[in-house]
Design a protein around this motif. Structure first.
Motif, PDB file in Angstrom:
ATOM      1  N   GLY A 239      70.147  46.951  41.068  1.00 39.92           N
ATOM      2  CA  GLY A 239      69.420  47.831  41.958  1.00 39.92           C
ATOM      3  C   GLY A 239      68.534  48.863  41.299  1.00 39.92           C
TER       4      GLY A 239
ATOM      5  N   ASP B 291      53.959  49.414  46.079  1.00 43.75           N
ATOM      6  CA  ASP B 291      53.829  48.378  47.105  1.00 43.75           C
ATOM      7  C   ASP B 291      53.248  49.004  48.360  1.00 43.75           C
TER       8      ASP B 291
ATOM      9  N   MET C 241      59.493  54.640  53.001  1.00 40.47           N
ATOM     10  CA  MET C 241      60.713  55.367  53.386  1.00 40.47           C
ATOM     11  C   MET C 241      60.357  56.766  53.863  1.00 40.47           C
TER      12      MET C 241
ATOM     13  N   ALA D  80      60.369  45.937  46.011  1.00 43.67           N
ATOM     14  CA  ALA D  80      59.026  45.988  46.586  1.00 43.67           C
ATOM     15  C   ALA D  80      58.791  44.757  47.455  1.00 43.67           C
TER      16      ALA D  80
ATOM     17  N   ARG E 138      71.277  39.430  45.082  1.00 47.17           N
ATOM     18  CA  ARG E 138      71.446  40.699  44.379  1.00 47.17           C
ATOM     19  C   ARG E 138      72.526  40.559  43.315  1.00 47.17           C
TER      20      ARG E 138
ATOM     21  N   LEU F 141      68.387  56.219  48.065  1.00 50.07           N
ATOM     22  CA  LEU F 141      68.371  56.433  46.617  1.00 50.07           C
ATOM     23  C   LEU F 141      69.379  57.507  46.194  1.00 50.07           C
TER      24      LEU F 141
HETATM   25  P1  ADP Z   1      69.399  46.851  47.186  1.00 43.89           P
HETATM   26  O1  ADP Z   1      68.017  46.343  46.914  1.00 43.89           O
HETATM   27  O2  ADP Z   1      70.455  45.901  46.710  1.00 43.89           O
HETATM   28  O3  ADP Z   1      69.605  47.276  48.615  1.00 43.89           O
HETATM   29  P2  ADP Z   1      68.620  48.972  45.479  1.00 43.89           P
HETATM   30  O4  ADP Z   1      69.371  49.964  44.688  1.00 43.89           O
HETATM   31  O5  ADP Z   1      67.702  48.077  44.721  1.00 43.89           O
HETATM   32  O6  ADP Z   1      69.640  48.146  46.304  1.00 43.89           O
HETATM   33  O7  ADP Z   1      67.751  49.738  46.558  1.00 43.89           O
HETATM   34  C1  ADP Z   1      68.391  50.627  47.452  1.00 43.89           C
HETATM   35  C2  ADP Z   1      67.632  50.753  48.759  1.00 43.89           C
HETATM   36  O8  ADP Z   1      66.480  51.567  48.573  1.00 43.89           O
HETATM   37  C3  ADP Z   1      67.105  49.466  49.314  1.00 43.89           C
HETATM   38  O9  ADP Z   1      68.086  48.811  50.082  1.00 43.89           O
HETATM   39  C4  ADP Z   1      65.944  49.944  50.191  1.00 43.89           C
HETATM   40  O10 ADP Z   1      66.416  50.372  51.447  1.00 43.89           O
HETATM   41  C5  ADP Z   1      65.449  51.164  49.452  1.00 43.89           C
HETATM   42  N1  ADP Z   1      64.273  50.843  48.629  1.00 43.89           N
HETATM   43  C6  ADP Z   1      64.245  50.657  47.304  1.00 43.89           C
HETATM   44  N2  ADP Z   1      62.997  50.368  46.883  1.00 43.89           N
HETATM   45  C7  ADP Z   1      62.212  50.372  47.989  1.00 43.89           C
HETATM   46  C8  ADP Z   1      60.817  50.147  48.235  1.00 43.89           C
HETATM   47  N3  ADP Z   1      59.964  49.837  47.239  1.00 43.89           N
HETATM   48  N4  ADP Z   1      60.372  50.255  49.505  1.00 43.89           N
HETATM   49  C9  ADP Z   1      61.213  50.561  50.515  1.00 43.89           C
HETATM   50  N5  ADP Z   1      62.531  50.764  50.349  1.00 43.89           N
HETATM   51  C10 ADP Z   1      63.025  50.681  49.109  1.00 43.89           C
END
Ligand code: ADP
Ligand code: MG
Length: 633
Positions: free
Chosen positions: A129, A80, A85, A39, A252, A94
């Motif tokens: 993640g 947030d 997305m 977020a 990360r 995702l």
């Molecule tokens: P990382 O944060 O290491 O990239 P994550 O698995 O935590 O990997 O998240 C994967 C992707 O999903 C993020 O890179 C981002 O593009 C998207 N994402 C996740 N949570 C959010 C959010 N709250 N708002 C916008 N995009 C998000």
């Protein structure tokens, strides 16, 4: 509204999900840190984009993160008002794993499923993640609306094989992650627990994190964090845990860092920052396309991830954040490349890091040893590429040393040097065991001189950038120019090298070996071995030459080396006697070739004709065994 569409997870996602759950089941609370970290990134990215498109962030709208527990429904929502997305982004971000392109990733995943320890190692490299949501929830909905668009979508999955995406409603841009929390984890919904987790894991977040609860039909809001940039605080106000959590967010990483340094610079350039040294190598440390660098903020606003210009390549393992007061907010990668401000920041990061490493080496030698074994090979590149810091880096070098435990610095080496020892000696090769057994070290060890052992492929290049240390030259035990002081009672060379070089047996060696060697000469470095090959001045270590040739796909014989012969060795003296009796004996030629092959083996080079060597050995053994067998019992 249209029907939900069903999608299948990329195969790796299923593996990652299993890995995360398998390795982290005893730390289910990490999910919150991960979702808050995402977020926070989403808010940063929106704020940055809004610099160019102000409409994206309407006046009066504060970026914030909300935690909304609903004990009746058994849900926890992390919301947030960040960048959001689109439907495509939901499916991609995702539904796939960003790092799946890395070499043998799937193989590593499979191996890691076998043990918790390996799993944590892998997670340390790649991060946990979003999928950590499934540590506490068996159903997750993500409702998101991308900034600048009007459509919203809901992503839903039980974290097994498939997810669905459908149209949804969301009043504003941003993302809400709704966790349907499993019964055994319902305590995660309590105010007390959430407050505690935010304080512990997410206090570094610069945006407000608010707890939103319904009490008696009324909404109550409480801010759980301080919401100011950690790096702008004074170091005395920041706890070790807070630095560690900032690091985990930036890198990360699942594990905390090995060390860090927090600095505020005020001069012609004003900036603050924190550099972190990780505990582990990232998976792409030696990938030429690897991204590195710091996260860059300008006046608190996030601007760029992995700003490579801020960090020299030989510090590419560093993670951290820099916040500049002077760079323009609309800074681009191009602009970074020739900015004076950036050069100053880079110099500061370099010197702060070298100071940090130097302190660590003095005060925490075990940590430093860990650092060295993990990243020393990268740091050594500085010797070649950054003359300005060479002196500092030389003091940070550590090597193994023949016959000694542990790592040695050049300073320690010099302190232990014997009276009259003319140089610092080293041997470069492929393994410690091979080097310690190498004939080249014999005379040095016999004189009580220490020999540093260099087994990294970059070592011969790196060390060639050091002429001397504290007035002592650095010399390879394997090169021709090894002039050793005479030992007590070492009289046999009174005849002089000139005469020895003209020794008839050496003439025979030259005739037999021909072009295979550059020269044949009497040796002063050997004690127990009859012969060895040494590198002529300016020549290259054979293992390095082989490696370079493999890279450049060049074939053919290696650069020629010098064969040194130990004229005091019983075997060589016997050979001389046979040669004296019969100057044309084919057996002497065969033995000379066998000795040469043996010298090749001792330096770790493949022999030219293994079958010939095998034949010689059989003949020789046969003879010895026959003599032995014929001896009366
Ligand atoms: P990382 O944060 O290491 O990239 P994550 O698995 O935590 O990997 O998240 C994967 C992707 O999903 C993020 O890179 C981002 O593009 C998207 N994402 C996740 N949570 C959010 C959010 N709250 N708002 C916008 N995009 C998000
Ligand atoms: Mg994340």
């Amino acid at each position: 509204m249209s029907e939900p569409t069903v999608h299948t997870f990329q195969a790796e996602v299923n593996e990652v999900l299993r890995l995360v759950i398998h390795s982290l089941y005893s730390h289910p609370e990490v999910f919150l840190r991960e979702l808050v970290s995402n977020a926070s990134d989403a808010l940063d990215r929106l704020r940055f984009r809004a610099l160019g498109e102000p409409d994206l962030l309407p006046e009066g709208e504060t970026p914030r993160i909300e935690l909304i527990p609903n004990p009746d429904a058994g849900t926890l929502t992390i919301a947030d008002n960040g960048i959001g997305m689109t439907a495509e982004e939901l499916a991609k971000n995702l539904g796939t794993v960003a790092w799946s392109g890395s070499r043998d990733f799937v193989q590593q995943l499979r191996a890691a499923q076998e043990s918790k320890e390996k799993g944590l190692q892998l997670i340390g490299q790649f991060g946990v993640g979003f999928y950590s949501s499934y540590l506490v929830a068996d159903d997750v909905d993500v409702v998101s609306r991308a900034a600048g668009t009007t459509a919203a979508h809901r992503w839903s999955s039980q974290g097994k094989d498939t997810f669905t995406i459908e149209e949804a409603a969301r009043e504003r841009h941003g993302t809400s992650v709704v966790l349907h929390v499993r019964a055994e984890h319902r305590e995660m919904l309590s105010e007390h627990r959430l407050r505690d987790l935010v304080e512990r894991y997410s206090d570094y977040v610069e945006h407000p994190i608010e707890l939103v609860i319904q009490r008696d039909g009324k909404e109550e809001r409480r801010q759980l964090n301080r919401a100011n940039a950690l790096w702008q605080r004074r170091p005395a106000e920041v706890t070790a845990e807070q630095y560690e959590e900032l690091y985990k967010h930036l890198a990360r990483d699942w594990e905390g860092p090995l060390a860090w340094r927090h600095f505020h610079i005020e001069g012609t350039q004003m900036f603050a920052g924190v550099v972190f040294v990780p505990r582990r190598r990232g998976w792409d440390l030696f990938d030429p396309g690897q991204h590195h660098g710091m996260r860059l903020h300008v006046q608190r606003v996030f601007v760029l991830d992995e700003a490579e210009e801020l960090v020299p390549r030989w510090l590419r393992f560093l993670r951290g954040v820099v916040d500049s007061e002077d760079l323009p907010l609309n800074v681009s990668r191009e602009l970074l490349q020739d900015s004076r401000a950036v050069r100053t920041i880079r110099q500061q990061i370099t010197s702060q890091t070298l100071d940090l490493l130097s302190e660590m080496s003095q005060e925490k030698p075990d940590d430093y040893g860990h650092f060295w074994n993990t990243f020393g090979v990268v740091l050594k590149e500085a010797l070649h590429f950054e003359p300005d810091v060479k002196e500092k880096v030389i003091r940070l070098l550590r090597y193994e040393s023949a016959g000694r435990e542990g790592l040695t610095s050049l300073t320690d080496y010099v302190a232990r040097m014997k009276e009259g020892q003319p140089a610092i000696y080293f041997a470069a090769g492929t393994s410690r065991a091979a080097l310690e057994a190498s004939p080249h070290l014999e005379a040095l060890i016999q004189r009580g001189y220490e020999v540093l052992l260099m087994t990294d492929p970059v070592d011969p290049f790196a060390v060639s950038a050091i002429e001397d240390f504290e007035g002592k030259p650095l010399l390879s035990a394997m090169t021709a120019k090894l002039e050793l002081p005479k030992r007590d009672g070492e009289g046999s060379s009174s005849e002089g090298d000139g005469d020895a070089a003209a020794h008839p047996l050496l003439e025979r060696f030259r005739a037999v070996l021909g072009d295979a060697v550059a020269e044949v000469r009497p040796s002063h470095r050997l004690k127990d071995s009859p012969v060895c090959l040494v590198i002529p001045e300016g020549g290259m270590a054979p293992h390095v030459e082989r490696m370079l040739r493999a890279v450049q796909r060049v074939d053919g014989p290696l650069g020629r080396r010098i064969l040194e012969v130990n004229l005091d060795h019983a075997l060589v003296q016997g050979l001389a006697t046979v040669h004296e009796r019969d100057g044309a004996s084919p057996r002497v030629s065969a033995w000379i070739r066998a000795l040469y092959d043996q010298a090749m083996l001792a330096e770790g080079s493949p022999v030219e004709d293994p079958a010939r060597l095998a034949r010689h050995l059989t003949e020789l053994l046969q003879e010895v065994v026959r003599t032995e067998a014929n001896r009366p019992a």
